[in-house]
Design a protein around this motif. Structure first.
Motif, mmCIF file in Angstrom:
data_model
loop_
_atom_site.group_PDB
_atom_site.id
_atom_site.type_symbol
_atom_site.label_atom_id
_atom_site.label_comp_id
_atom_site.label_asym_id
_atom_site.label_seq_id
_atom_site.Cartn_x
_atom_site.Cartn_y
_atom_site.Cartn_z
ATOM 1 N N ARG A 1 -13.883 48.171 -5.286
ATOM 2 C CA ARG A 1 -12.886 49.122 -4.800
ATOM 3 C C ARG A 1 -12.062 48.524 -3.675
ATOM 4 O O ARG A 1 -12.349 48.727 -2.496
ATOM 5 C CB ARG A 1 -13.526 50.450 -4.324
ATOM 6 C CG ARG A 1 -14.556 51.057 -5.242
ATOM 7 C CD ARG A 1 -14.016 51.358 -6.621
ATOM 8 N NE ARG A 1 -12.863 52.243 -6.579
ATOM 9 C CZ ARG A 1 -11.703 51.979 -7.185
ATOM 10 N NH1 ARG A 1 -11.560 50.874 -7.906
ATOM 11 N NH2 ARG A 1 -10.724 52.820 -7.111
ATOM 12 N N ALA B 1 -0.221 47.652 -10.063
ATOM 13 C CA ALA B 1 -1.614 47.341 -10.429
ATOM 14 C C ALA B 1 -1.691 46.188 -11.433
ATOM 15 O O ALA B 1 -2.674 45.445 -11.470
ATOM 16 C CB ALA B 1 -2.295 48.585 -10.998
ATOM 17 N N TYR B 2 -0.640 46.036 -12.271
ATOM 18 C CA TYR B 2 -0.673 45.029 -13.350
ATOM 19 C C TYR B 2 0.282 43.866 -13.114
ATOM 20 O O TYR B 2 0.570 43.107 -14.037
ATOM 21 C CB TYR B 2 -0.372 45.719 -14.694
ATOM 22 C CG TYR B 2 -1.380 46.791 -15.010
ATOM 23 C CD1 TYR B 2 -2.628 46.455 -15.532
ATOM 24 C CD2 TYR B 2 -1.124 48.129 -14.718
ATOM 25 C CE1 TYR B 2 -3.583 47.431 -15.780
ATOM 26 C CE2 TYR B 2 -2.076 49.111 -14.963
ATOM 27 C CZ TYR B 2 -3.300 48.757 -15.492
ATOM 28 O OH TYR B 2 -4.245 49.717 -15.726
ATOM 29 N N THR C 1 -3.848 46.034 -6.365
ATOM 30 C CA THR C 1 -5.286 46.304 -6.424
ATOM 31 C C THR C 1 -6.035 45.041 -6.841
ATOM 32 O O THR C 1 -5.460 44.167 -7.493
ATOM 33 C CB THR C 1 -5.567 47.432 -7.447
ATOM 34 O OG1 THR C 1 -6.975 47.624 -7.561
ATOM 35 C CG2 THR C 1 -5.008 47.117 -8.834
ATOM 36 N N TYR D 1 0.546 56.722 -15.038
ATOM 37 C CA TYR D 1 -0.805 56.760 -14.472
ATOM 38 C C TYR D 1 -1.156 58.187 -14.030
ATOM 39 O O TYR D 1 -0.353 58.846 -13.362
ATOM 40 C CB TYR D 1 -0.836 55.805 -13.285
ATOM 41 C CG TYR D 1 -2.179 55.571 -12.644
ATOM 42 C CD1 TYR D 1 -3.317 55.319 -13.404
ATOM 43 C CD2 TYR D 1 -2.300 55.574 -11.253
ATOM 44 C CE1 TYR D 1 -4.530 55.073 -12.798
ATOM 45 C CE2 TYR D 1 -3.515 55.325 -10.640
ATOM 46 C CZ TYR D 1 -4.627 55.075 -11.420
ATOM 47 O OH TYR D 1 -5.834 54.830 -10.818
ATOM 48 N N ASN E 1 1.497 51.997 -16.817
ATOM 49 C CA ASN E 1 0.315 52.399 -17.567
ATOM 50 C C ASN E 1 0.588 53.813 -18.070
ATOM 51 O O ASN E 1 0.932 54.672 -17.265
ATOM 52 C CB ASN E 1 -0.883 52.394 -16.599
ATOM 53 C CG ASN E 1 -2.174 52.828 -17.253
ATOM 54 O OD1 ASN E 1 -2.247 53.020 -18.455
ATOM 55 N ND2 ASN E 1 -3.211 52.991 -16.447
ATOM 56 N N ASP F 1 3.899 51.039 -7.996
ATOM 57 C CA ASP F 1 2.498 50.762 -8.270
ATOM 58 C C ASP F 1 2.436 49.502 -9.139
ATOM 59 O O ASP F 1 2.765 49.528 -10.326
ATOM 60 C CB ASP F 1 1.876 51.966 -8.987
ATOM 61 C CG ASP F 1 0.376 51.814 -9.220
ATOM 62 O OD1 ASP F 1 -0.126 50.675 -9.257
ATOM 63 O OD2 ASP F 1 -0.296 52.856 -9.399
ATOM 64 N N SER G 1 -8.549 45.524 -8.790
ATOM 65 C CA SER G 1 -9.320 46.076 -9.918
ATOM 66 C C SER G 1 -8.975 45.484 -11.279
ATOM 67 O O SER G 1 -9.748 45.616 -12.219
ATOM 68 C CB SER G 1 -9.121 47.591 -10.006
ATOM 69 O OG SER G 1 -9.651 48.237 -8.885
ATOM 70 N N LYS G 2 -7.813 44.878 -11.436
ATOM 71 C CA LYS G 2 -7.397 44.464 -12.769
ATOM 72 C C LYS G 2 -7.435 42.942 -12.878
ATOM 73 O O LYS G 2 -8.448 42.380 -13.225
ATOM 74 C CB LYS G 2 -6.015 45.048 -13.089
ATOM 75 C CG LYS G 2 -5.965 46.581 -12.916
ATOM 76 C CD LYS G 2 -6.716 47.325 -14.002
ATOM 77 C CE LYS G 2 -7.161 48.736 -13.622
ATOM 78 N NZ LYS G 2 -6.114 49.685 -13.287
ATOM 79 N N CYS H 1 5.542 53.214 -11.689
ATOM 80 C CA CYS H 1 4.448 52.315 -12.056
ATOM 81 C C CYS H 1 5.049 51.185 -12.887
ATOM 82 O O CYS H 1 5.595 51.429 -13.963
ATOM 83 C CB CYS H 1 3.420 53.107 -12.861
ATOM 84 S SG CYS H 1 1.929 52.204 -13.226
ATOM 85 N N GLY I 1 -9.921 51.153 -3.004
ATOM 86 C CA GLY I 1 -9.154 51.227 -4.254
ATOM 87 C C GLY I 1 -7.726 51.650 -3.943
ATOM 88 O O GLY I 1 -7.449 52.179 -2.856
ATOM 89 N N SER I 2 -6.802 51.402 -4.893
ATOM 90 C CA SER I 2 -5.445 51.887 -4.598
ATOM 91 C C SER I 2 -5.403 53.401 -4.652
ATOM 92 O O SER I 2 -4.500 54.024 -4.103
ATOM 93 C CB SER I 2 -4.368 51.262 -5.485
ATOM 94 O OG SER I 2 -4.828 50.961 -6.744
ATOM 95 N N ASP I 3 -6.403 54.015 -5.293
ATOM 96 C CA ASP I 3 -6.433 55.471 -5.289
ATOM 97 C C ASP I 3 -6.497 56.019 -3.862
ATOM 98 O O ASP I 3 -5.851 57.019 -3.549
ATOM 99 C CB ASP I 3 -7.627 55.974 -6.111
ATOM 100 C CG ASP I 3 -7.424 55.715 -7.607
ATOM 101 O OD1 ASP I 3 -6.283 55.398 -8.010
ATOM 102 O OD2 ASP I 3 -8.397 55.827 -8.369
ATOM 103 N N TYR J 1 -1.276 60.167 -9.951
ATOM 104 C CA TYR J 1 -0.217 60.782 -9.136
ATOM 105 C C TYR J 1 -0.299 62.304 -9.261
ATOM 106 O O TYR J 1 -0.156 63.025 -8.281
ATOM 107 C CB TYR J 1 1.181 60.291 -9.546
ATOM 108 C CG TYR J 1 1.261 58.795 -9.795
ATOM 109 C CD1 TYR J 1 0.669 57.899 -8.903
ATOM 110 C CD2 TYR J 1 1.902 58.273 -10.916
ATOM 111 C CE1 TYR J 1 0.721 56.531 -9.138
ATOM 112 C CE2 TYR J 1 1.971 56.913 -11.149
ATOM 113 C CZ TYR J 1 1.368 56.048 -10.270
ATOM 114 O OH TYR J 1 1.416 54.695 -10.510
HETATM 115 C C1 PLP Z 1 -6.021 50.790 -12.762
HETATM 116 C C2 PLP Z 1 -4.864 51.266 -11.985
HETATM 117 C C3 PLP Z 1 -4.914 51.330 -10.597
HETATM 118 C C4 PLP Z 1 -6.131 50.845 -9.891
HETATM 119 O O1 PLP Z 1 -6.671 51.738 -9.040
HETATM 120 P P1 PLP Z 1 -7.877 51.269 -8.122
HETATM 121 O O2 PLP Z 1 -8.192 52.532 -7.394
HETATM 122 O O3 PLP Z 1 -7.339 50.198 -7.212
HETATM 123 O O4 PLP Z 1 -8.974 50.767 -8.990
HETATM 124 C C5 PLP Z 1 -3.791 51.733 -9.911
HETATM 125 N N1 PLP Z 1 -2.667 52.070 -10.555
HETATM 126 C C6 PLP Z 1 -2.576 52.013 -11.884
HETATM 127 C C7 PLP Z 1 -1.310 52.329 -12.560
HETATM 128 C C8 PLP Z 1 -3.677 51.620 -12.645
HETATM 129 O O5 PLP Z 1 -3.595 51.588 -13.974
#
Ligand code: PLP
Length: 349
Positions: free
Chosen positions: A216, A180-181, A205, A105, A153, A178, A207-208, A149, A78-80, A108
């Motif tokens: 992940r 992600a979107y 990521t 987000y 988000n 970041d 994930s989206k 970001c 995951g990016s986390d 952080y």
């Molecule tokens: C959903 C999201 C992520 C995704 O995190 P993952 O760990 O890759 O699922 C990352 N950054 C932002 C801003 C998000 O909203």
């Protein structure tokens, strides 16, 4: 500006060599080889072998698609995990600080807490754009990471190119964008500008837009030098074999992913149009993402009413500048109809 990677890398990390695992040394080249090096169970079941610690097949495809080389990419759980690695490589606990720009987000802040790093918050302005001067006044010699970001988000907007360019040029730490979107946005990824900015780090990521939150897989794209530092501290098998397999399948299905993104974007516009008809919706914020932030009359009340109707959304009211806001993820046509139907029922109650 004088960005110098050596100056921002933690002392203990500078001295490390990447852990060399059994699977790092020899990868099967297709010829018959006998692997008796890693104490694995030899009976094949699809996952009895350790996965490739450098995810070569997956990185080759991603590198090609993103117009970079595999040495510019680090993959994580995951990016986390990618964000956590950035903290652990560059921020000295109890000494260094990071800059984040709420409302944004939540990770952080969470990661600064778990890594014992001060989180200096500089609020976005009322248009949800960075207060560049405020940020520059907050930065000091111990500021190592600045998180931007974009699209942001929970607000949904993209951060202006001019602000980001200014910050990249004025900050001696890493600017982490970041994205992600990014696949829902009309804007180009900052990946195309990597060669202009040695302190630019982009995270993405699966994930989206790629629809793979369950496997992940996070992506970090930056200079080879920064990737080499992160490679020293990443756990050797941080991306498991099933994830590598599923991710590869998915990133190769470019038409399918693009068509799903298109459907989501069409649905987003439809959702925005119908939200305009809901009496207690006061503001619908512009979105470059797969969610819409709206201001309502009473977010706590509306949140509970929706929950009673079996619809789970996100109440973002506790975030600064987000008083009485709700965040709706764009779902399927059917799900969005249910959401709007429920909102209209609630309005009439
Ligand atoms: C959903 C999201 C992520 C995704 O995190 P993952 O760990 O890759 O699922 C990352 N950054 C932002 C801003 C998000 O909203």
């Amino acid at each position: 500006m004088s960005f110098n990677l050596n100056n921002i890398t933690r002392e203990n990390v500078k001295g490390l060599k990447p852990y060399s695992s059994a699977r790092d040394e020899y990868v099967s080249d297709g010829s018959e080889m006998v692997f008796l090096d890693a104490n694995e169970n030899p009976f094949e079941n699809g996952v009895n072998r350790y996965p490739d610690p450098q995810q070569r097949s997956l990185k080759a495809v991603l590198a090609d698609q993103k117009g970079v080389s595999p040495e510019n990419i680090l993959l994580g759980n995951g990016s986390d995990e990618v964000l956590d690695l950035l903290f652990r490589a560059f921020c000295e606990p109890k000494e260094d600080n990071i800059i984040s720009l709420p409302p944004t987000y939540g990770m952080y802040k969470v990661l600064s807490g778990t890594n014992a790093i001060e989180n200096r918050e500089v609020l976005l302005n009322e248009r949800f754009q960075p207060n560049v001067e405020g940020i520059l006044n907050t930065i000091d010699a111990s500021s190592k990471l600045l998180f931007i970001c974009s699209p942001n988000n929970p607000t949904g907007n993209s951060i202006s190119e001019a602000s980001i360019t200014k910050l990249l040029g004025s900050f001696n730490g890493l600017v982490v964008i970041d994205e992600a979107y990014i696949d829902f946005s009309p804007n180009e990824s900052w990946v195309s500008r990597l060669s202009n900015f040695p302190n630019l780090v982009v995270t993405q990521t699966l994930s989206k837009a790629y629809g793979m939150a369950g496997i992940r897989l996070g992506i970090c794209i930056t200079s080879e030098e920064i990737i080499a530092v992160l490679n020293k501290i990443k756990p050797p098998y941080n991306v498991n074999g099933l994830t590598q397999l599923k991710a590869l399948e998915r990133v190769l299905a470019t038409n399918l992913v693009a068509s799903e993104v298109n459907k989501i974007l069409n649905e987003r516009e439809r959702l925005i149009d119908t939200l305009k008809e809901v009496s207690f919706v006061q503001t619908i914020y512009e979105s470059d993402a797969n969610f819409v932030l709206v201001k309502v009359d009473d977010a706590n009340k509306r949140y509970k009413q929706l929950l009673d109707k079996g619809i789970v959304i996100r109440n973002r009211s506790t975030q600064p500048l987000c008083e009485n806001t709700l965040r709706f993820t764009v779902g399927t046509t059917d799900e969005n109809k249910k959401l709007v139907g429920a909102l209209k029922e609630i309005a009439d109650e």
